[in-house]
Scaffold this motif. Sequence first.
Motif, PDB file in Angstrom:
ATOM      1  N   LYS A  35       1.010  -3.370  10.382  1.00  0.00           N
ATOM      2  CA  LYS A  35       0.117  -3.123   9.247  1.00  0.00           C
ATOM      3  C   LYS A  35      -0.847  -4.294   9.114  1.00  0.00           C
ATOM      4  N   PRO A  36      -2.083  -4.041   8.647  1.00  0.00           N
ATOM      5  CA  PRO A  36      -2.961  -5.168   8.322  1.00  0.00           C
ATOM      6  C   PRO A  36      -2.550  -5.772   6.985  1.00  0.00           C
ATOM      7  N   GLY A  37      -2.979  -6.987   6.745  1.00  0.00           N
ATOM      8  CA  GLY A  37      -2.690  -7.631   5.465  1.00  0.00           C
ATOM      9  C   GLY A  37      -1.974  -8.956   5.591  1.00  0.00           C
ATOM     10  N   GLY A  38      -1.198  -9.132   6.663  1.00  0.00           N
ATOM     11  CA  GLY A  38      -0.495 -10.398   6.854  1.00  0.00           C
ATOM     12  C   GLY A  38       0.409 -10.725   5.688  1.00  0.00           C
ATOM     13  N   ARG A  39       0.459 -12.009   5.300  1.00  0.00           N
ATOM     14  CA  ARG A  39       1.315 -12.449   4.198  1.00  0.00           C
ATOM     15  C   ARG A  39       0.823 -11.941   2.847  1.00  0.00           C
ATOM     16  N   LEU A  40      -0.399 -11.444   2.812  1.00  0.00           N
ATOM     17  CA  LEU A  40      -0.907 -10.864   1.578  1.00  0.00           C
ATOM     18  C   LEU A  40      -0.060  -9.684   1.127  1.00  0.00           C
ATOM     19  N   LEU A  41       0.518  -8.962   2.076  1.00  0.00           N
ATOM     20  CA  LEU A  41       1.273  -7.748   1.758  1.00  0.00           C
ATOM     21  C   LEU A  41       2.448  -8.007   0.810  1.00  0.00           C
ATOM     22  N   GLY A  42       3.086  -9.152   0.951  1.00  0.00           N
ATOM     23  CA  GLY A  42       4.289  -9.397   0.168  1.00  0.00           C
ATOM     24  C   GLY A  42       4.057 -10.047  -1.181  1.00  0.00           C
ATOM     25  N   GLN A  43       2.808 -10.384  -1.505  1.00  0.00           N
ATOM     26  CA  GLN A  43       2.552 -11.182  -2.700  1.00  0.00           C
ATOM     27  C   GLN A  43       2.506 -10.329  -3.971  1.00  0.00           C
ATOM     28  N   GLY A  49      -3.609 -15.278 -18.075  1.00  0.00           N
ATOM     29  CA  GLY A  49      -4.278 -14.186 -18.767  1.00  0.00           C
ATOM     30  C   GLY A  49      -3.534 -12.874 -18.675  1.00  0.00           C
ATOM     31  N   GLY A  50      -2.426 -12.864 -17.906  1.00  0.00           N
ATOM     32  CA  GLY A  50      -1.594 -11.664 -17.845  1.00  0.00           C
ATOM     33  C   GLY A  50      -1.938 -10.694 -16.741  1.00  0.00           C
ATOM     34  N   LYS A  51      -2.981 -10.969 -15.942  1.00  0.00           N
ATOM     35  CA  LYS A  51      -3.337 -10.074 -14.849  1.00  0.00           C
ATOM     36  C   LYS A  51      -2.407 -10.310 -13.660  1.00  0.00           C
ATOM     37  N   TRP A  52      -2.024  -9.217 -12.997  1.00  0.00           N
ATOM     38  CA  TRP A  52      -1.113  -9.319 -11.859  1.00  0.00           C
ATOM     39  C   TRP A  52      -1.878  -9.298 -10.539  1.00  0.00           C
ATOM     40  N   TRP A  53      -1.482 -10.185  -9.646  1.00  0.00           N
ATOM     41  CA  TRP A  53      -2.016 -10.205  -8.282  1.00  0.00           C
ATOM     42  C   TRP A  53      -1.046  -9.415  -7.406  1.00  0.00           C
ATOM     43  N   ASN A  54      -1.491  -8.282  -6.930  1.00  0.00           N
ATOM     44  CA  ASN A  54      -0.665  -7.383  -6.124  1.00  0.00           C
ATOM     45  C   ASN A  54      -1.213  -7.364  -4.703  1.00  0.00           C
ATOM     46  N   GLY A  55      -0.491  -7.982  -3.777  1.00  0.00           N
ATOM     47  CA  GLY A  55      -0.978  -8.113  -2.411  1.00  0.00           C
ATOM     48  C   GLY A  55      -1.191  -6.786  -1.707  1.00  0.00           C
ATOM     49  N   ILE A  56      -0.330  -5.827  -1.970  1.00  0.00           N
ATOM     50  CA  ILE A  56      -0.482  -4.517  -1.333  1.00  0.00           C
ATOM     51  C   ILE A  56      -1.778  -3.844  -1.803  1.00  0.00           C
ATOM     52  N   GLU A  57      -2.058  -3.963  -3.096  1.00  0.00           N
ATOM     53  CA  GLU A  57      -3.278  -3.368  -3.645  1.00  0.00           C
ATOM     54  C   GLU A  57      -4.525  -4.091  -3.109  1.00  0.00           C
ATOM     55  N   GLU A  58      -4.457  -5.424  -3.014  1.00  0.00           N
ATOM     56  CA  GLU A  58      -5.594  -6.179  -2.484  1.00  0.00           C
ATOM     57  C   GLU A  58      -5.835  -5.836  -1.018  1.00  0.00           C
ATOM     58  N   THR A  59      -4.767  -5.639  -0.281  1.00  0.00           N
ATOM     59  CA  THR A  59      -4.900  -5.232   1.123  1.00  0.00           C
ATOM     60  C   THR A  59      -5.555  -3.860   1.229  1.00  0.00           C
ATOM     61  N   ARG A  60      -5.136  -2.951   0.355  1.00  0.00           N
ATOM     62  CA  ARG A  60      -5.720  -1.604   0.369  1.00  0.00           C
ATOM     63  C   ARG A  60      -7.235  -1.661   0.152  1.00  0.00           C
ATOM     64  N   LYS A  61      -7.669  -2.516  -0.773  1.00  0.00           N
ATOM     65  CA  LYS A  61      -9.106  -2.654  -1.032  1.00  0.00           C
ATOM     66  C   LYS A  61      -9.839  -3.153   0.210  1.00  0.00           C
ATOM     67  N   LEU A  62      -9.263  -4.141   0.881  1.00  0.00           N
ATOM     68  CA  LEU A  62      -9.880  -4.672   2.096  1.00  0.00           C
ATOM     69  C   LEU A  62      -9.902  -3.623   3.201  1.00  0.00           C
ATOM     70  N   GLU A  63      -8.798  -2.873   3.326  1.00  0.00           N
ATOM     71  CA  GLU A  63      -8.743  -1.818   4.337  1.00  0.00           C
ATOM     72  C   GLU A  63      -9.824  -0.765   4.108  1.00  0.00           C
ATOM     73  N   GLU A  64     -10.032  -0.394   2.857  1.00  0.00           N
ATOM     74  CA  GLU A  64     -11.045   0.619   2.549  1.00  0.00           C
ATOM     75  C   GLU A  64     -12.439   0.130   2.910  1.00  0.00           C
TER      76      GLU A  64
END
Length: 420
Positions: A35-43, A49-64
């Motif tokens: 899968k693409p994403g590297g270590r980003l996938l597991g984060q 401020g309460g916002k969540w950093w979701n590596g799988i979601e960030e990877t999806r954005k890059l993939e798109e």
Amino acid sequence: MADLIIIGSGPAGLSAGITAAECGLSVLILDEYLKPGGRLLGQLYEEPGGKWWNGIEETRKLEERAAALGLDIRLGTAVSNIEKEDGLWHVYTDRETFTAPSLLLATGAAESPVAIPGWTLPGVMSVGAAQVMTNVHRVKPGSRGVIIGVNVLSSAIAMELNMAGIDVAAIALPKMNKVNKDGANPAGVMDSLLHVSHMAPSKFVQFGSKLMQNDFMKKLGITFYPKGGVKMWGIPVMLRKAVIEICGKEQVEGVILATVTTDGRVVPGSEQRIDADFVCIAGGLYPLAELIGLTGCPFHHIDELGGYVPLHNEQMETPVDGLYVAGNITGIEGAKVAMSQGVAAALSIARNSGRQGLDDILREAVDYVSETRRKAHIQFHPEVAEGRRKMQQYWEEYEAAQERIAPEEPAAEKEVLQGV
């Protein structure tokens, strides 16, 4: 033949590929993972401020974005060798050989192991492996675990395991030896954790950390640090306990903990057993730079960046013509820094490939890398800014040396010296 080959489809590689394609370059990305994403996938962590950093979601954005640009991404493709001939890079894989005038290495980082009696038992894994199993594959590594190694990475992943309903019985130090003396010294570990105390879920822990900003208070703090640890996310973080053995016959059954002095020496007779069915070893991260070692690029060992790092400048160029770097291969930092470095590297490549009007954009990208670093929520090395300063100094010294050589040495000899 592509204009650019990128090795590594993590946050740096994907961001670089997207930016290069937007500049009109044809790009090929190679990665040995499925899968693409590297270590980003597991984060997965909560930001200020309460916002969540979701590596799988960030990877999806890059993939798109990559798919919209038609990027050629070859997964499951391991690189075995790199050579340069007649101005072209030849990248050898287990499938075929790829060629391009520009090469970007974004190979990321690897985990350092910590040798402890019993570490070959089934159920012992790196903390990063536990993160991937839990966050990416949705498979629990076990029901009750112990993490060996108190650092930024182990603390963040312990939180993620806890969120997945996995009981983390303790985060403790490894037993001190000649190899892991830094990671087994309570005072040294506490000093490194003070730089990320803002991540602590407890206001009490955050406040207490602010009090220990001078050496006297640090010494006092580690001397009176509770033997049972301080709980974060309900997990005891033990700076005065070390794992001296992993127990089990056919698989992990528990660990033996012992109290340690303020300088990391085991207190005889203090041993106790904790039951567990898996153990995570967190020895930290180091730049994964084996492939770039094939290119003749010079290296420097910089502790503040995590180990041996290829010589490069702020534009992510190396001394080897047509060779660039981005991400954790340049020093251990977070995914956001890696992404910004990928953008800067791609702009450098595009400019050096003849694309016009990129100078101002590249300067802005370089400034954005520094800004992202300064604002980073998670810093694996507290003195990373000093590490970057050292790298820039090494680059300036290299350039000065090349200027002294240039008028005196023929081109062929200068080319050889570049790889020294």
